[in-house]
Structures are given as C-alpha cells and as structure tokens.
Scaffold this active site. Structure first.
Site, PDB file in Angstrom:
ATOM      1  N   LYS A   1       0.830  -1.206   0.000  1.00  0.00           N
ATOM      2  CA  LYS A   1       0.000   0.000   0.000  1.00  0.00           C
ATOM      3  C   LYS A   1       0.862   1.253   0.000  1.00  0.00           C
ATOM      4  O   LYS A   1       2.016   1.234   0.415  1.00  0.00           O
ATOM      5  CB  LYS A   1      -0.926   0.007   1.230  1.00  0.00           C
ATOM      6  CG  LYS A   1      -1.935  -1.144   1.243  1.00  0.00           C
ATOM      7  CD  LYS A   1      -2.983  -0.986   0.147  1.00  0.00           C
ATOM      8  CE  LYS A   1      -3.954  -2.156   0.114  1.00  0.00           C
ATOM      9  NZ  LYS A   1      -3.417  -3.334  -0.560  1.00  0.00           N
ATOM     10  N   ASP A   2       0.249   2.377  -0.470  1.00  0.00           N
ATOM     11  CA  ASP A   2       0.950   3.654  -0.560  1.00  0.00           C
ATOM     12  C   ASP A   2       1.441   4.128   0.805  1.00  0.00           C
ATOM     13  O   ASP A   2       0.876   3.779   1.841  1.00  0.00           O
ATOM     14  CB  ASP A   2       0.025   4.736  -1.128  1.00  0.00           C
ATOM     15  CG  ASP A   2      -0.492   4.393  -2.512  1.00  0.00           C
ATOM     16  OD1 ASP A   2      -1.301   3.457  -2.617  1.00  0.00           O
ATOM     17  OD2 ASP A   2      -0.072   5.048  -3.473  1.00  0.00           O
ATOM     18  N   LYS A   3       2.460   4.977   0.778  1.00  0.00           N
ATOM     19  CA  LYS A   3       2.913   5.611   2.015  1.00  0.00           C
ATOM     20  C   LYS A   3       2.082   6.853   2.311  1.00  0.00           C
ATOM     21  O   LYS A   3       1.426   6.935   3.346  1.00  0.00           O
ATOM     22  CB  LYS A   3       4.395   5.992   1.923  1.00  0.00           C
ATOM     23  CG  LYS A   3       4.861   6.750   3.179  1.00  0.00           C
ATOM     24  CD  LYS A   3       6.279   7.263   3.055  1.00  0.00           C
ATOM     25  CE  LYS A   3       6.661   8.073   4.303  1.00  0.00           C
ATOM     26  NZ  LYS A   3       8.019   8.631   4.215  1.00  0.00           N
TER      27      LYS A   3
END
Length: 699
Positions: A336-338
């Site tokens: 998942k994105d930061k």
C-alpha cells in the site's frame, strides 16, 4: 534533484491509450486526500466490522505437550518415513516472552525432567543393559576429560551402539542419545550408530554457560518447527557478537539469530538477549517428528491494519518489535501507498489475538490502528484480494495550459473516456521510490547481477537532506563503518538498522553483504527484483502501444480467459496470435498481455519480443535466468494485461474558498475547485496511473 527529474522524464514518456485533453490538479496534498481500502476475495471492504464472522478467540496454548506414551510401531506421521522423533524438547513457542532456555524446563516435583525420564525409557527399550551402561560411561568419560581441561589425545574417540536394522528405531535412538547427552553426536554408518564427542558443544561452552550450551543443543536436535531458543541476557556487545558469529557460522543454514532488548530495557543498562529460531523451510513432503504431528497447529491471527503516512515495511518492522516476532511472520495480500490512509488485511503467525490487542494503544503513536482481530487457519499470500477501493480528492483542479474549454466538460469527457476505453496498466511511480536519488529498480538490477556490495551501497545512498537518517547514510558511504553508522541511525529506521547490524557482524565484503540482505524478509528481498521487472514492463507496454497502437497483431500474446483479473494465471491461458487471427480481428486489445520478467515466461514473437531482448542486453542481463541462489530468490515471472478499466466510478466537483491576506486590511477571496472521485480497481492496479490517464498529467 537531478535524479528525480530523470525519473519524471522517464515516466512522462510512457504513452496513453485515450486521446482526450484532460486537466491539471494536485493529488496527495495530505494523506487524508488519498484513502485506500482493500477489497477482500469476497468483495467486502476490509475496514468494515467483521463481528458477525469473527472466529471464537482461542486461549493461549500451553507451552508444553502432555507426556505421551511412545508407540514404536506407529511413531511415524508418514508411513515408512525415516525421521527423528522429538518429544523431549524444552524449547518455547514463538508466542512466549523472551527467556533463557534454562528457565522453561517441564519438571516434576523431585526436579527430574519428564523428558529425561522418557529418554531413559527409550534407551532402555532399544539398547541392551550392557550397551546402555557402556554408553553412559563413555559419555561421562568425555565430560570428565573436558571438565579437567584434558585434551583428547589422537583421533576423536568413538563408541558404537551396534547395528539397528529398523530405520524408525534408528531415528528414535539418534534423537534420544543426543537429547540425553547433548555434548555427544551420533553418526550413521550402514545401519550402525556411532557416538562421538560434540566438539561444537565444547566450543560453545567457551562462550556461554554449560547449562545454556546443553539446552541449546537439545533445542537444535529437537527441530521443533516455529520454536525458538533464547540465551541469557547479555550486556557485553562484543560477547553477543561472538555468540552470533558462532551460531551463524556453525548452523547458519539451519537457524537465524536476532537480538532483542529485555522487556525492562534501559538505555543506561542495555540487557539484550540473543534469540535463535529455525529458518523457514517449505518442503512439500517434509519429514515431521512425533511432537510436530501431535502439536503442529501454528497460531495465525488476522486483523485489519490502518496506517497513515507510513511506509508498509516500516509499519511491519515496528509491529514486529512490539510483538517479539520478525517481519517475515506477517503476511499480506498487497503493498500500500505511504502518503495515504490505507486499510489492509494482514495475518501474523505465532501471535495470539490477545497479544495483538495488548499493543493497540502503543501503535497509535505511530499512526497505526489494528481492528477486526480474530483467529484464522492460515497466512495470506500476495494477490489474495479482489482489488482496492479509493476515495481521492484532487485539489486545485484547472484546465490544461492554453485550454479554454469549460472545465466541467473536460472532467466529464476524461472520466467517461477512461471508463469506456480503460487505462494503460502501468506500475505506479511509488513502486520505484519516486522522489529518491536511488530507485528500487536500480537495487533490483544490482541484485540480479549479483553485485551485492553495490546493492547495499545503493540502498544506503543518502538524499540531499540534512536530517539524522541521511547524515547516518552519508557517514556510512564515506567510511563503511557499520558500527558507527548504527549509533547515528534513528531507532525507527528498522530496515536500515537490520542491514547495518548484519554488516557490523559479517563485514562489508561480498559474502558479508549477502548475509546482510538476509536480514530482510524474503518478500522484501524479492520486492527489489520485481521493481526492476516492473520498470521493464512499463517501458515494454509503452513501446508496444507506440509501435502497433490498439490493433492486435501477429506475435502478440493474449489471455484466453475473460475472467482473469490478476497477474497469476498459468501459461496455458496465454496464446500467441497467428497471422490468420490478426487478419480476422479475432482478439481485442484488452486481451493482450505482456510478460513480467522471469525464468518461466514466453516473449511476444514480433518487434516487442526483440525489444525485450535488446533491453536485457543493454542492462547486462542477456544470460540472466532470474534466479539469485545466494539470496534464495527465484523469479518465475508472470503476465500482465496491458489495459484495465476502473469500476464503480463516481465523482463530485466541489468549490473551496481560500482567503488570502494580501496587505493589511485587504483580503482577496479566491475560489478553487476540487474533484472528489471514488473508484474500484482490480488487484495490482495503481490509482495514480488511472488518474494519470484521466488527467493527462504526471504527478
């Protein structure tokens, strides 16, 4: 910075499938503007309560199995298997607190170990009285000579237990002798069992107490899956280093070591204990001991992880420390994105639901929450999800330069165009670490070329920022002083510190760097290889579209299964388009796939296939088999659809009023537009890539 500009140029050169004008705007102004919620295989959002589905929470398991009666005829779990029986171990499950191995003995009132009683029973059943007595005398004689500091003269003494024809009984006898006398080893010679002094035991006794050495070798021989052994806490760092070195040198292919602070850790009094655990081995028909057969159930706890503005591997490292496990004990369906608020399903091994609940308050400080905590039967695997739901706000929406068309019309045109035609299914820029000097694909290329030292230096390359992390990295590249860098590297940089601790232990050599990469879980080591493969795939699909457009041509690869929605489908589903099929327009562009690099894929039989070969030659990989044996990495490859469509798209244009104070007493009220968009994407698709196609704008 220059390197990042190069990356932006490289990414902006990738082509589109649609031809609308698009618009401009800003994404990820704050993490709350980009919310990602995983959709599980049943089509449910993982942030929803699963109270109706929660399994009954299981109580903490007992540390020890009940004493069992041995049945020599039915001791094997697998019919006819030749295996050791390990019913006498004193090791602990990983779910327990760190303790010295000597503190966890299963004893009865008179202080005699239950295991000791059973070992005597086994030896008495398999050996005649005379041989049993001679074995005991041999063992005591060896021990007496060691205790008196008398060196064993000549070749190592041996004692034969005679020939044991039944292989199951031989396996039992091997284990029973080594469990009763850990300072001895047993060797098989044509059905004969020979007993010798265990010189590695003697060597370890120079580093730790005899009690610890005894317990350690009993632990090793028991081979109890998912168990661990912990030496007594030690304040002396050099001494701990020597113990680490001994264990890894002698048994590194079997076990791994980690250092953990005691629960009452104090920086002024740093008592740190070394924990040993067996390396994971996944053999389809692995031999199992009796103990494993009776008590092989591993605890798996599922939960939903919410994190905000936090890199996933950093989050896992923090959770691992708090739970006393290692990052590879966590499994998940996707990265998942930061810079976002993300919700994803996770499973952790060897941690009970109660233990996970106990750290809820602590992890909130790191912008993490865990909920939907429950017991499950197995771990997750990558790709085990239906997709992801996105709620995104695009700020400061405006027309493209020199475009005077009504903005609302442009937005409607762009979204409808992508809903109908789809978007090019590129891997997103976050996969490559956009914004950094060194990108993940560069590290992956170095690993594929077995340039281990270069890969470590790339990983530790600093940014042009003056903060503690980058000052530490800069110091390392200047000095290669891992110990000094560790003192500078902040505690929260779990991955960097793990790498540096290994480099301090093994040195900045090629072999030392190989060992350092093993401080990362397998999923992370292979992540860098996948990043390189992803970069090549992006460039390949852009070349394919610029060369042939949306026509399906001879030599293209197509997926024959219309229901495929991920990358993990067999080669039998992939078909090479013929000249006749091109003429008849048998296939559509959305069926075209391209290979993601690996040892088990086929390439297109047209200009695109030649492009792959030329590119691999350019990068020095013309003979690469996509296996890195030294890091235990095998990359079979897969196929990825070149186009994807968003689902359940909805959007709303909103006005925002910003009051800007220009001069004292003078205010200008400026109205800006924001676009709120919600959509679902299949697994392994990137919302930033879909937005890029909609907006015709690089971020």
């Amino acid at each position: 910075m220059e390197e990042d500009t190069d990356f932006r140029i490289r990414f902006s050169s990738l082509g589109f499938i649609t031809d609308h004008i698009g618009f401009r705007g800003t994404i990820k102004s704050s993490p709350s503007d980009f919310v990602v919620i995983e959709i599980d295989e049943q089509g449910q959002l993982v942030n929803k309560s699963t109270s109706g589905l929660i399994n009954k929470v299981l109580p903490e398991p007992n540390n020890f199995a009940k004493k069992t009666k041995l049945d020599f005829q039915n001791i094997s779990c697998q019919e006819g298997s030749n295996q050791e029986v390990n019913t006498f171990t004193k090791c602990s499950d990983d779910d327990q607190n760190h303790q010295s191995g000597s503190e966890k003995e299963d004893t009865i009132n008179d202080g005699t170990s239950k295991g000791e009683e059973e070992k005597v029973h086994v030896l008495g059943n398999l050996l005649d009285e005379k041989t049993n007595d001679l074995l005991t005398h041999f063992a005591f004689d060896i021990k007496e000579k060691w205790n008196s500091k008398t060196e064993l003269i000549g070749s190592s003494p041996e004692f034969s237990l005679g020939r044991i024809l039944d292989k199951n009984q031989r396996a039992i006898l091997h284990s029973a002798v080594r469990q009763k006398f850990p300072f001895l080893i047993t060797v098989g010679k044509n059905s004969e069992i020979v007993v010798k002094p265990n010189l590695e035991y003697k060597e370890l006794c120079h580093l730790v107490s005899e009690e610890e050495a005894l317990d350690f070798f009993k632990y090793l021989d028991a081979k109890k899956e998912n168990s661990k052994f912990t030496f007594k806490p030690d304040m002396n760092k050099d001494h701990r280093k020597a113990v680490h070195h001994f264990v890894n040198k002698k048994f590194g292919n079997l076990v791994e070591t980690k250092s953990f602070p005691e629960l009452n850790y104090n920086a002024a009094n740093p008592n740190i204990a070394i924990t040993v655990r067996f390396r994971e081995k996944k053999h389809k028909h692995r031999k199992r001991s009796l103990f494993e057969c009776q008590d092989q159930k591993v605890i798996y706890t599922a939960f939903t992880l919410r994190k905000e503005n936090l890199e996933m591997f950093e989050a896992l490292g923090f959770l691992a420390i708090k739970l006393g496990v290692i990052p590879s004990d966590f499994s998940y369906a996707g990265l998942k994105d930061k810079k976002a608020i993300t919700y994803q399903a996770m499973v952790v091994r060897k941690v009970s639901p109660e233990r996970l609940k106990n750290i809820e308050k602590e992890i909130e400080k790191k912008r993490m929450n865990v909920f939907n905590i429950r017991s499950v039967d197995d771990s997750l695997r990558l790709g085990q999800l239906k997709g992801n739901h996105f709620d995104i706000i695009i700020r400061n929406v405006r027309n493209q330069i020199n475009d005077s068309t009504n903005l609302r019309e442009r937005i409607l045109e762009a979204i409808e165009n992508v809903k109908n035609k789809g978007f090019v299914n590129y891997y997103g820029p976050q996969r490559f670490g956009m914004g950094r000097k060194v990108h993940t694909d560069q590290i992956g290329l170095a690993l594929l070329k077995s340039e281990m030292v270069k890969a470590v230096k790339l990983f530790l390359t600093p940014e042009d920022l003056d903060d503690p992390v980058n000052r530490a990295k800069k110091y390392f590249l200047q000095t290669e002083d891992a110990k000094g860098t560790l003192s500078l590297m902040p505690e929260f940089k779990v991955r960097e510190r793990a790498l540096l601790e290994s480099l301090h232990r093994f040195g900045m050599t090629e072999e030392g760097c190989i060992q350092a990469w093993f401080s990362f879980p397998h999923s992370m080591r292979i992540f860098y290889i996948h990043a390189y493969s992803s970069k090549i795939w992006n460039e390949a699909v852009s070349y394919r579209l610029s060369t042939y457009g949306s026509r399906v041509v001879e030599g293209d690869l197509v997926c024959l299964d219309e229901d495929i929605d991920d990358e993990h489908f067999p080669s039998s589903k992939v078909h090479l388009v013929t000249e006749e099929e091109e003429s008849a327009s048998t296939y559509a562009i959305h069926q075209v796939v391209l290979p993601v690099l690996g040892y088990n894929i086929q390439y297109p039989k047209n200009k695109v296939g030649q492009w792959y070969q030329d590119t691999l030659s350019r990068d020095g990989l013309q003979t690469c088999r996509f296996k890195v044996p030294t890091l235990k990495l095998n990359v079979p490859g897969c196929y990825r659809q070149i186009l994807k469509h968003p689902h359940n798209v909805s959007y709303q244009l909103m006005e925002e009023h910003d009051t800007d104070v220009k001069t004292e007493g003078s205010h200008i009220d400026e109205t800006t537009l924001s676009l709120q968009i919600s959509l679902d994407l299949d697994a392994s698709c990137y919302a930033t890539v879909c937005l890029r196609e909609i907006m015709k704008h690089d971020f």
